[in-house]
Design a protein around this motif. Sequence first.
Motif, PDB file in Angstrom:
ATOM      1  N   ALA A 456       0.767  -1.295   0.001  1.00 35.46           N
ATOM      2  CA  ALA A 456       0.077   0.010  -0.076  1.00 35.46           C
ATOM      3  C   ALA A 456       0.816   1.256   0.144  1.00 35.46           C
ATOM      4  N   GLU A 457       2.026   1.038   0.759  1.00 34.05           N
ATOM      5  CA  GLU A 457       2.727   2.773   0.996  1.00 34.05           C
ATOM      6  C   GLU A 457       3.868   2.897  -0.608  1.00 34.05           C
ATOM      7  N   ILE A 458       3.822   1.322  -1.637  1.00 30.47           N
ATOM      8  CA  ILE A 458       4.461   1.319  -2.500  1.00 30.47           C
ATOM      9  C   ILE A 458       3.360   2.819  -3.776  1.00 30.47           C
ATOM     10  N   LEU A 459       2.252   1.599  -3.295  1.00 27.32           N
ATOM     11  CA  LEU A 459       1.274   1.809  -4.275  1.00 27.32           C
ATOM     12  C   LEU A 459       0.838   3.520  -4.219  1.00 27.32           C
ATOM     13  N   VAL A 460       0.793   3.976  -3.037  1.00 28.49           N
ATOM     14  CA  VAL A 460       0.680   6.104  -2.539  1.00 28.49           C
ATOM     15  C   VAL A 460       1.752   7.029  -3.109  1.00 28.49           C
ATOM     16  N   GLN A 461       3.251   6.696  -2.924  1.00 33.87           N
ATOM     17  CA  GLN A 461       4.040   6.962  -3.119  1.00 33.87           C
ATOM     18  C   GLN A 461       4.305   7.067  -4.730  1.00 33.87           C
ATOM     19  N   TYR A 462       3.320   5.443  -5.488  1.00 34.87           N
ATOM     20  CA  TYR A 462       3.709   5.964  -7.212  1.00 34.87           C
ATOM     21  C   TYR A 462       2.604   6.409  -7.418  1.00 34.87           C
ATOM     22  N   GLY A 463       1.552   6.835  -6.553  1.00 33.76           N
ATOM     23  CA  GLY A 463      -0.041   7.733  -7.364  1.00 33.76           C
ATOM     24  C   GLY A 463      -1.042   7.045  -7.869  1.00 33.76           C
ATOM     25  N   ARG A 465      -4.229   5.464  -6.222  1.00 36.55           N
ATOM     26  CA  ARG A 465      -4.234   5.556  -5.080  1.00 36.55           C
ATOM     27  C   ARG A 465      -5.887   4.299  -5.054  1.00 36.55           C
ATOM     28  N   SER A 466      -6.710   3.835  -6.363  1.00 36.83           N
ATOM     29  CA  SER A 466      -7.036   3.272  -5.747  1.00 36.83           C
ATOM     30  C   SER A 466      -6.300   1.782  -5.828  1.00 36.83           C
ATOM     31  N   LYS A 467      -5.229   1.114  -6.411  1.00 32.67           N
ATOM     32  CA  LYS A 467      -5.019  -0.368  -6.166  1.00 32.67           C
ATOM     33  C   LYS A 467      -4.596  -0.442  -4.793  1.00 32.67           C
ATOM     34  N   ALA A 468      -3.654   1.040  -3.806  1.00 30.65           N
ATOM     35  CA  ALA A 468      -3.297   1.127  -2.473  1.00 30.65           C
ATOM     36  C   ALA A 468      -4.759   1.037  -1.314  1.00 30.65           C
ATOM     37  N   VAL A 469      -5.675   1.812  -1.885  1.00 37.91           N
ATOM     38  CA  VAL A 469      -6.904   1.626  -1.549  1.00 37.91           C
ATOM     39  C   VAL A 469      -7.444  -0.364  -1.279  1.00 37.91           C
ATOM     40  N   GLU A 470      -7.840  -0.531  -2.015  1.00 38.11           N
ATOM     41  CA  GLU A 470      -7.891  -1.983  -2.459  1.00 38.11           C
ATOM     42  C   GLU A 470      -7.002  -2.468  -1.440  1.00 38.11           C
ATOM     43  N   ARG A 471      -5.593  -2.967  -1.036  1.00 43.03           N
ATOM     44  CA  ARG A 471      -4.332  -3.066  -0.525  1.00 43.03           C
ATOM     45  C   ARG A 471      -5.061  -2.514   1.377  1.00 43.03           C
ATOM     46  N   LEU A 472      -5.167  -1.506   1.452  1.00 48.68           N
ATOM     47  CA  LEU A 472      -5.425  -1.229   2.603  1.00 48.68           C
ATOM     48  C   LEU A 472      -7.280  -1.627   3.585  1.00 48.68           C
ATOM     49  N   GLN A 473      -8.133  -1.691   2.157  1.00 47.66           N
ATOM     50  CA  GLN A 473      -9.409  -2.102   2.750  1.00 47.66           C
ATOM     51  C   GLN A 473      -9.274  -3.812   2.707  1.00 47.66           C
ATOM     52  N   LEU A 489       0.630   1.997  10.357  1.00 41.06           N
ATOM     53  CA  LEU A 489      -0.260   1.435   9.413  1.00 41.06           C
ATOM     54  C   LEU A 489      -1.830   3.039   9.947  1.00 41.06           C
ATOM     55  N   GLN A 490      -1.045   3.998  10.940  1.00 41.40           N
ATOM     56  CA  GLN A 490      -2.471   5.307  10.952  1.00 41.40           C
ATOM     57  C   GLN A 490      -1.691   5.984  10.038  1.00 41.40           C
ATOM     58  N   ARG A 491      -0.659   6.713  10.093  1.00 44.02           N
ATOM     59  CA  ARG A 491       0.525   7.613   8.980  1.00 44.02           C
ATOM     60  C   ARG A 491       0.138   6.627   8.238  1.00 44.02           C
ATOM     61  N   LEU A 492      -0.100   5.823   7.034  1.00 41.90           N
ATOM     62  CA  LEU A 492      -0.557   5.122   5.831  1.00 41.90           C
ATOM     63  C   LEU A 492      -1.879   5.976   5.180  1.00 41.90           C
ATOM     64  N   TYR A 493      -3.182   5.460   6.553  1.00 40.29           N
ATOM     65  CA  TYR A 493      -4.212   5.481   6.010  1.00 40.29           C
ATOM     66  C   TYR A 493      -4.523   7.106   5.293  1.00 40.29           C
ATOM     67  N   LEU A 494      -3.153   7.940   6.962  1.00 38.93           N
ATOM     68  CA  LEU A 494      -4.040   9.684   6.498  1.00 38.93           C
ATOM     69  C   LEU A 494      -2.919   9.786   5.225  1.00 38.93           C
ATOM     70  N   ALA A 495      -2.386   9.507   4.623  1.00 42.45           N
ATOM     71  CA  ALA A 495      -1.685   9.433   2.922  1.00 42.45           C
ATOM     72  C   ALA A 495      -1.802   8.944   1.858  1.00 42.45           C
ATOM     73  N   ALA A 496      -3.570   8.036   2.191  1.00 43.32           N
ATOM     74  CA  ALA A 496      -3.848   7.502   1.213  1.00 43.32           C
ATOM     75  C   ALA A 496      -4.778   8.169   1.409  1.00 43.32           C
ATOM     76  N   GLY A 497      -5.078   8.551   2.484  1.00 41.61           N
ATOM     77  CA  GLY A 497      -7.452   9.554   2.471  1.00 41.61           C
ATOM     78  C   GLY A 497      -7.913   8.786   2.782  1.00 41.61           C
ATOM     79  N   VAL A 498      -7.875   7.717   3.474  1.00 37.93           N
ATOM     80  CA  VAL A 498      -8.802   6.347   3.975  1.00 37.93           C
ATOM     81  C   VAL A 498      -8.851   6.600   5.683  1.00 37.93           C
ATOM     82  N   THR A 499     -10.397   6.812   5.435  1.00 39.74           N
ATOM     83  CA  THR A 499     -10.560   6.259   7.182  1.00 39.74           C
ATOM     84  C   THR A 499     -11.095   5.046   7.446  1.00 39.74           C
TER      85      THR A 499
END
Length: 881
Positions: A456-463, A465-473, A489-499
């Motif tokens: 998820a962190e790699i996907l967020v860094q690469y922009g 977001r949709s794939k990163a959200v799948e990993r966070l879910q 994990l809290q910081r990762l949720y914030l970086a991806a804009g996911v609650t």
Amino acid sequence: MLRVGALPRIGAGLRALQFRMPEITKRLDRAELAKRVERAEKLLQKGKTAEALEEYLLVLRDDPENDVVRQLAADLCLSLSRNADAVRLLGDLFERQVAAGDATRASLTYKKLARHGSPTWQQKVRFGQLLEGSNKKLAVGTYEAALADLIKLGKKQESAEVLTRIVALEPIQANYLRVAELAAEAGNRKAAAAAYQRVAQLSAADGGDAAQWHERAYQEDSSDPGIALAYGRSLLAQRQAGAAIFILEAQMNSGQVTPELREAYATSLVAAGRYVEAEPSVWQLFEQNPSRVQQVIALIGNFLDGEQDENAVALARKLEQFQRRRGERRQFIAIMEDITAAHRPCSQILEFLSELYNASNRENDYCQTLLKLFDLYCSTGEFAKAAECLDRAAEVDPYEPGHLKRLDQLKGKIEDGRFRAISSRFSSVSKPAEQPAHVDGPTLGASTLQDLMLQAEILVQYGMRSKAVERLQRIQELFPREEERNEDLQRLYLAAGVTPRYAGAAALPPAAAAAPVPAPAPAAPAPDPAADVRSFTRVAEITRKLYHQGTAPTVLSTAVKEIGTHWEATRCLAAMGKAGLPPTAVDQFCAEGYKKTSVAAIAELVACLQQAVEGHEPLAINDVTKASTLASAKKAMAELNPASILAIPLSDGEETVGILILIHNRPRVWQQADLVVLKTLSDQMVIALNNAGLRRLVKNLSVTDEKSGLLKRASYIDLLLAESKRAIQNAAALSVLLMQFGKSASMIKEYGEAEVQAVMERVGQMFAANIRSNDLAFRYDTTTIAILLGETAEKEGMLAVEKLRKIIVEVRFPAKDGAEQGVPALFSAGLAEAVIHTDYDPVDVVTEVINRAEHALAQAMAQGPGKIVALGPALATGAVA
């Protein structure tokens, strides 16, 4: 007997030659000599041959230059059976004819001389010299006869000279051997040595045993470097390394050391097991010619086999420094892997290899090498060192299978404090067996959480977001409320804009959540994800290269090369085609030292893997020997000899259009992050292939003028807009070039519409055939051609204009008014580089560059035929913005 009828002719001949007899002082005058010749003729006519002979001999006494009389006298001697006198006269005549260069008469005289007597060895040699240019076989026979006479007379010097002539005509082993033996008898040792050396060379060329001749040559002249080198090599071939060292060492100390001599000496030392002494020579040869790296590699292996581990590591470090300066560190690591695999286990070389892996951020290889060291140290009873290796391996990956068993091997064999420190690394996985936890599903540990977080962190860094959200879910499903106790994990949720959201209004406290299902174990120290992040960011770099390619073959070639190189694959294959059908396009990359695979093997492997792959997900085969899925590709496996294979389907939507295959010659465990990156790259490959196919399709459809090969004006705006979008996406340059061959109305009036049309069609064909595959050429109007120059700035565009000008230098308009040839087809050109910026609208970019290119063309036309104007974007930024 001489025929009487012949006498008048002989007399006539003598009379004709009387006037050519030279004037000699202190001799009888010509009248007296003529009277004697006449007297001899009359005596012959009367049949008094003996008296005539005496007269001729008297003439020769007073006129020894008269060869005609000498010939007649010799013939009369033969008629009177006075062979000795005849032989003497013929011999004199032969010598004089040779001296005069009369080869034809000399040959006839020699044959008569040989028929009636025995020529001297000098005469035989001279006759052989006459025959060398016309009859080599007869010349050799004559020299052989002369040589036999000389040997009987004991004349060794002359014999050697004659034998040299024989060798020049027949350079065979037997003749060189005679030269060598004769020179040895005469005490000419250098000549004998050179001849024996030549005998050895000819013997070796014929497949014979040359050893004895090399030895004889060395016995005759041991100071010659070439002879000593050849003898040393001969001894080495006979596995007499000690003797070879003795012979070659003297030459090494002489100061005149050639690379060939140094190599032979080093090889002899290695063969004798004297590796330390061989190292300086081997290294010096390698420094002079780095292609000799295999000799250094072999010496490291010899050190290891000879249990000289310190010397092996020292030489390996020396080689590593050399390769690193050349930018070949990756190749050096591959070399060290091959060395360790081919020779006995050595702790020092494995320690060195682990340093290389650690410095290269190859954590999996680093960990595996540490575990090999652990096993090696345990087998030798060095448990303290084994503990150190296990501790370092656990620091990298505490979840590696078998760590607890390895820890048990150390129990009671190292200090308790040290044992507890190592065991604390495995606290999250070392649960007591008597306290099993009952769970409704499979137990998930911290390693799974870390893997998902890393992805998820790699996907967020690469922009993405949709794939990163799948990993966070997925994390949310498997590890509910984990973010409440995991700050990362809290910081990762914030970086991806996911609650995170869960069923129920109130969040479960940590204790309640732990009751039905054991809380996930605290995350153990995980590997640094920096290396994986770097791999993932390579997607942008490789994608840009793929998008720069104008054709499908270049897209495939670039993809396999870049992917194979980055992931250090032995082979990387890309095959396009649907499953169950033969590939329609194939390209492959091979690491250095590996040959390309046959098409049949690739087709068999591709067919097998396409059947084995499920859906669009990658298929990783970490150990080929245990994979039943490859049973139908036995021939391909035999040819490729892989240890691990990764297959990634190439998908266009829901349709599989090909496959990407990475092959390694050693086992490899693929990380999830690598699979994500490679899957992303496979998607970009398909997009790049589609772009290349679309460009080719546009050129081949009805938008192309059939006669000129140029695109029609109707597609100009659409394709320029597409190219500008592509340029903005790739941050690449784009230029528009307009070329006008004259005002259309005046050109048609002057030459006629058909003639102008024919010239423009020819020019269009030449332009279309010579521009790059990613350039687009248009029929702009009757006498104007437009070209879109992709990835081309203004400076490169000017060079392109000059190239196009040279291409059509022979094109001319029809001749007029009786002229021999027409006017050259010159064009005026306007060039404009588009203003490319991610913030600009492509429509505005296209509008601005079209206007600027037409303005530049107008200026060029105003300056006159053949002029070029490049109009820069001085005010373009404001116009576009």
